[in-house]
Write a protein that holds these residues in place. Structure first.
Motif, PDB file in Angstrom:
ATOM      1  N   ALA A  38      -5.150   1.252  -7.306  1.00  0.00           N
ATOM      2  CA  ALA A  38      -4.427   1.828  -6.175  1.00  0.00           C
ATOM      3  C   ALA A  38      -4.712   1.280  -4.767  1.00  0.00           C
ATOM      4  O   ALA A  38      -5.829   1.006  -4.527  1.00  0.00           O
ATOM      5  CB  ALA A  38      -4.282   3.319  -6.160  1.00  0.00           C
ATOM      6  N   VAL A  39      -3.744   1.316  -3.741  1.00  0.00           N
ATOM      7  CA  VAL A  39      -3.929   1.008  -2.592  1.00  0.00           C
ATOM      8  C   VAL A  39      -3.305   1.987  -1.570  1.00  0.00           C
ATOM      9  O   VAL A  39      -2.381   2.264  -1.788  1.00  0.00           O
ATOM     10  CB  VAL A  39      -3.472  -0.614  -2.208  1.00  0.00           C
ATOM     11  CG1 VAL A  39      -3.984  -0.882  -0.682  1.00  0.00           C
ATOM     12  CG2 VAL A  39      -4.012  -1.461  -3.055  1.00  0.00           C
ATOM     13  N   TYR A  40      -4.117   2.434  -0.746  1.00  0.00           N
ATOM     14  CA  TYR A  40      -3.925   3.518   0.445  1.00  0.00           C
ATOM     15  C   TYR A  40      -3.708   2.610   1.878  1.00  0.00           C
ATOM     16  O   TYR A  40      -4.783   2.060   1.880  1.00  0.00           O
ATOM     17  CB  TYR A  40      -4.723   4.749   0.458  1.00  0.00           C
ATOM     18  CG  TYR A  40      -4.630   5.482  -0.749  1.00  0.00           C
ATOM     19  CD1 TYR A  40      -3.557   5.361  -1.786  1.00  0.00           C
ATOM     20  CD2 TYR A  40      -5.132   6.876  -0.730  1.00  0.00           C
ATOM     21  CE1 TYR A  40      -3.515   6.309  -2.765  1.00  0.00           C
ATOM     22  CE2 TYR A  40      -5.065   7.823  -1.733  1.00  0.00           C
ATOM     23  CZ  TYR A  40      -4.103   7.714  -2.680  1.00  0.00           C
ATOM     24  OH  TYR A  40      -4.083   8.420  -3.853  1.00  0.00           O
ATOM     25  N   GLN A  41      -2.737   2.991   2.721  1.00  0.00           N
ATOM     26  CA  GLN A  41      -3.029   2.503   3.911  1.00  0.00           C
ATOM     27  C   GLN A  41      -2.959   4.023   4.760  1.00  0.00           C
ATOM     28  O   GLN A  41      -2.127   4.754   4.854  1.00  0.00           O
ATOM     29  CB  GLN A  41      -1.951   1.743   4.532  1.00  0.00           C
ATOM     30  CG  GLN A  41      -2.284   1.380   6.008  1.00  0.00           C
ATOM     31  CD  GLN A  41      -1.146   0.179   6.404  1.00  0.00           C
ATOM     32  OE1 GLN A  41      -0.443  -0.121   5.715  1.00  0.00           O
ATOM     33  NE2 GLN A  41      -1.339  -0.135   7.810  1.00  0.00           N
ATOM     34  N   ALA A  79       0.744  -1.218  -0.136  1.00  0.00           N
ATOM     35  CA  ALA A  79      -0.059   0.003  -0.071  1.00  0.00           C
ATOM     36  C   ALA A  79       1.013   1.251   0.046  1.00  0.00           C
ATOM     37  O   ALA A  79       2.121   1.331   0.336  1.00  0.00           O
ATOM     38  CB  ALA A  79      -0.899  -0.143   1.187  1.00  0.00           C
ATOM     39  N   GLN A  80       0.215   2.365  -0.686  1.00  0.00           N
ATOM     40  CA  GLN A  80       1.090   3.748  -0.606  1.00  0.00           C
ATOM     41  C   GLN A  80       0.515   4.204   0.942  1.00  0.00           C
ATOM     42  O   GLN A  80      -0.503   4.191   1.375  1.00  0.00           O
ATOM     43  CB  GLN A  80       0.330   4.827  -1.506  1.00  0.00           C
ATOM     44  CG  GLN A  80       0.764   4.166  -2.794  1.00  0.00           C
ATOM     45  CD  GLN A  80       0.029   5.052  -3.945  1.00  0.00           C
ATOM     46  OE1 GLN A  80      -0.028   6.275  -3.748  1.00  0.00           O
ATOM     47  NE2 GLN A  80      -0.801   4.599  -4.710  1.00  0.00           N
ATOM     48  N   TRP A  81       1.543   4.667   1.732  1.00  0.00           N
ATOM     49  CA  TRP A  81       1.478   5.234   3.089  1.00  0.00           C
ATOM     50  C   TRP A  81       0.810   6.447   2.942  1.00  0.00           C
ATOM     51  O   TRP A  81       1.561   7.340   2.657  1.00  0.00           O
ATOM     52  CB  TRP A  81       2.676   4.906   4.000  1.00  0.00           C
ATOM     53  CG  TRP A  81       2.655   5.169   5.516  1.00  0.00           C
ATOM     54  CD1 TRP A  81       3.426   6.067   6.101  1.00  0.00           C
ATOM     55  CD2 TRP A  81       1.922   4.943   6.275  1.00  0.00           C
ATOM     56  NE1 TRP A  81       3.264   6.553   7.098  1.00  0.00           N
ATOM     57  CE2 TRP A  81       2.108   5.573   7.608  1.00  0.00           C
ATOM     58  CE3 TRP A  81       0.799   3.964   6.401  1.00  0.00           C
ATOM     59  CZ2 TRP A  81       1.469   5.497   8.716  1.00  0.00           C
ATOM     60  CZ3 TRP A  81       0.220   3.825   7.502  1.00  0.00           C
ATOM     61  CH2 TRP A  81       0.403   4.257   8.953  1.00  0.00           C
ATOM     62  N   GLY A  84      -7.476   1.401   1.712  1.00  0.00           N
ATOM     63  CA  GLY A  84      -8.319   1.551   0.745  1.00  0.00           C
ATOM     64  C   GLY A  84      -7.981   1.401  -0.666  1.00  0.00           C
ATOM     65  O   GLY A  84      -6.810   1.407  -0.839  1.00  0.00           O
ATOM     66  N   THR A  85      -9.057   0.995  -1.379  1.00  0.00           N
ATOM     67  CA  THR A  85      -8.688   0.592  -2.639  1.00  0.00           C
ATOM     68  C   THR A  85      -9.361   1.343  -3.855  1.00  0.00           C
ATOM     69  O   THR A  85     -10.443   1.821  -3.779  1.00  0.00           O
ATOM     70  CB  THR A  85      -9.011  -0.821  -3.354  1.00  0.00           C
ATOM     71  OG1 THR A  85     -10.333  -1.084  -3.369  1.00  0.00           O
ATOM     72  CG2 THR A  85      -8.540  -1.859  -2.036  1.00  0.00           C
ATOM     73  N   GLY A  95     -11.268  11.551  -2.756  1.00  0.00           N
ATOM     74  CA  GLY A  95     -12.330  12.239  -1.871  1.00  0.00           C
ATOM     75  C   GLY A  95     -12.346  11.567  -0.438  1.00  0.00           C
ATOM     76  O   GLY A  95     -12.369  12.333   0.610  1.00  0.00           O
ATOM     77  N   THR A  96     -12.136  10.257  -0.462  1.00  0.00           N
ATOM     78  CA  THR A  96     -12.154   9.693   0.927  1.00  0.00           C
ATOM     79  C   THR A  96     -11.039   9.903   1.699  1.00  0.00           C
ATOM     80  O   THR A  96     -10.918  10.085   3.011  1.00  0.00           O
ATOM     81  CB  THR A  96     -12.355   8.170   0.915  1.00  0.00           C
ATOM     82  OG1 THR A  96     -13.662   7.753   0.013  1.00  0.00           O
ATOM     83  CG2 THR A  96     -12.285   7.504   1.930  1.00  0.00           C
ATOM     84  N   ASP A  97      -9.657  10.178   0.963  1.00  0.00           N
ATOM     85  CA  ASP A  97      -8.513  10.482   1.545  1.00  0.00           C
ATOM     86  C   ASP A  97      -8.666  11.841   2.115  1.00  0.00           C
ATOM     87  O   ASP A  97      -8.374  12.109   3.350  1.00  0.00           O
ATOM     88  CB  ASP A  97      -7.460  10.434   0.620  1.00  0.00           C
ATOM     89  CG  ASP A  97      -6.245  10.744   1.193  1.00  0.00           C
ATOM     90  OD1 ASP A  97      -5.588  10.096   1.850  1.00  0.00           O
ATOM     91  OD2 ASP A  97      -5.767  11.885   0.851  1.00  0.00           O
TER      92      ASP A  97
END
Length: 256
Positions: free
Chosen positions: A61-64, A7-9, A55-56, A38-40
Motif C-alpha cells: 500500500a502507498v499513502y500520500q 498513491a492513495q491520497w 508512506g509504504t 499507526g503512522t497515518d
C-alpha cells in the motif's frame, strides 16, 4: 498541486508547511518504527510535529499525506529540498519486496517530474535517493533511520527505478590519442596508432584502411591525410600530409 497517481491520497491538515518546498534534490527513505495505519493516525495529531510526503506498507500500500509542492516535516534541515517516504517497519528491518517496488515507482515518478537523478545520494549536498541518517545533526541526528539493512537496499531501488523509465547508462566518453609529436610519422613507424588513424580517415571519406595492428605509415597514408586536410579546409603547412597538432586535434583519433 503535485499528487502521485500511484498513491492513495490521505491528506493531513496539520504538521506541514503549505507551498514550502523550495526545490526537489531527491527522495529520502525513512523507517516508521510502526505501522502504516499507526503512522497515518500520528501524522494527524498536532503534537506529532512530523509528517512525510509518502508512506509504504509491507503489503505494498502507498499513502500520500502531503502534496509535493508543500513541505513535509520529515528530516529537519532537509525538509525544504527533499521529498520523503516513510516505510512500515522497525529498526533493523529490511524493506519487503512490495516496499522496494513502491519506493522505486515513487523515485521514477520524481525523476520524471522533477529531474531527480536515478542514483544513490550520500550527503545532503547530493541528489538522488538518500536516507534519513545521511543528514547528520542538521537532519535531526537519526543515524539509525532507516538502518543499515535498508541503506544496503538503496541500489536495488535505484536499479528498479531505472528499469521503469528505461534509463540506459551513458557510454564512456571516447578517449582520444594525444598528438605523438612532429617527428613521429616522419620516421615511418609501425604502430597501432597508425591503424587507428587509418580508420578515422576512412570514416571521414579519405584514405585506405589496413586491418591488423601496427601497419607502417607510408606515402599512401600521407596522401590520404593530405586529402583529408584539404577536405576540412586546411591550407599551407596544415595541408602538407604531415600530422601537426592542429590537424591531429581536428581528426580526433581514438586511443588504440
Amino acid at each position: 498541486m503535485a499528487k502521485y497517481s500511484g498513491a492513495q491520497w490521505h491528506p493531513i491538515t496539520v504538521n506541514y508547511t503549505r507551498s514550502g518546498q523550495r526545490e526537489v534534490r531527491g527522495v529520502v527513505i525513512h523507517i516508521m518504527a510502526g505501522t502504516l495505519a499507526g503512522t497515518d493516525s500520528w501524522f494527524r495529531n498536532p503534537r506529532a510535529k512530523a509528517s512525510s510526503h509518502f508512506g509504504t506498507g509491507k503489503n505494498g500500500a502507498v499513502y500520500q499525506w502531503v502534496d509535493t509542492a508543500d513541505r513535509a516535516w520529515a528530516q529537519a534541515g532537509g525538509n525544504s529540498s527533499w521529498l520523503s517516504i516513510e516505510n512500515e517497519g522497525k529498526g533493523g528491518d529490511k524493506l519487503s519486496e512490495n516496499q522496494l517496488t513502491r519506493c522505486a515507482e515513487i523515485l521514477a515518478w520524481a525523476h520524471r517530474k522533477y529531474g531527480v537523478p536515478l542514483t544513490v545520494a550520500t550527503s545532503p549536498t547530493g541528489r538522488g535517493l538518500g536516507w534519513h541518517g545521511m543528514g547528520g545533526k542538521a537532519w535531526g541526528s537519526h543515524p539509525d533511520c532507516p538502518g543499515p539493512r535498508i541503506v544496503a537496499q538503496l541500489p536495488t531501488i535505484v536499479q528498479r527505478a531505472r528499469a521503469l523509465v528505461d534509463v540506459k547508462p551513458k557510454p564512456p566518453a571516447t578517449q582520444y590519442a594525444p598528438f605523438p609529436g612532429d617527428r613521429f610519422f616522419r620516421s615511418s613507424p609501425r604502430s597501432e596508432l597508425v591503424t587507428a588513424m587509418g580508420r578515422r580517415l576512412v570514416a571521414e571519406g579519405c584514405g585506405r584502411y589496413v586491418e591488423g595492428p601496427g601497419p607502417q605509415w607510408t606515402d599512401a597514408d600521407r596522401k590520404s591525410y593530405a586529402a583529408w586536410q584539404r577536405k576540412r579546409g586546411f591550407v599551407g603547412s596544415d595541408a602538407d600530409g604531415w600530422p601537426g597538432r592542429t590537424t591531429w586535434d581536428a581528426l580526433k583519433v581514438p586511443k588504440p
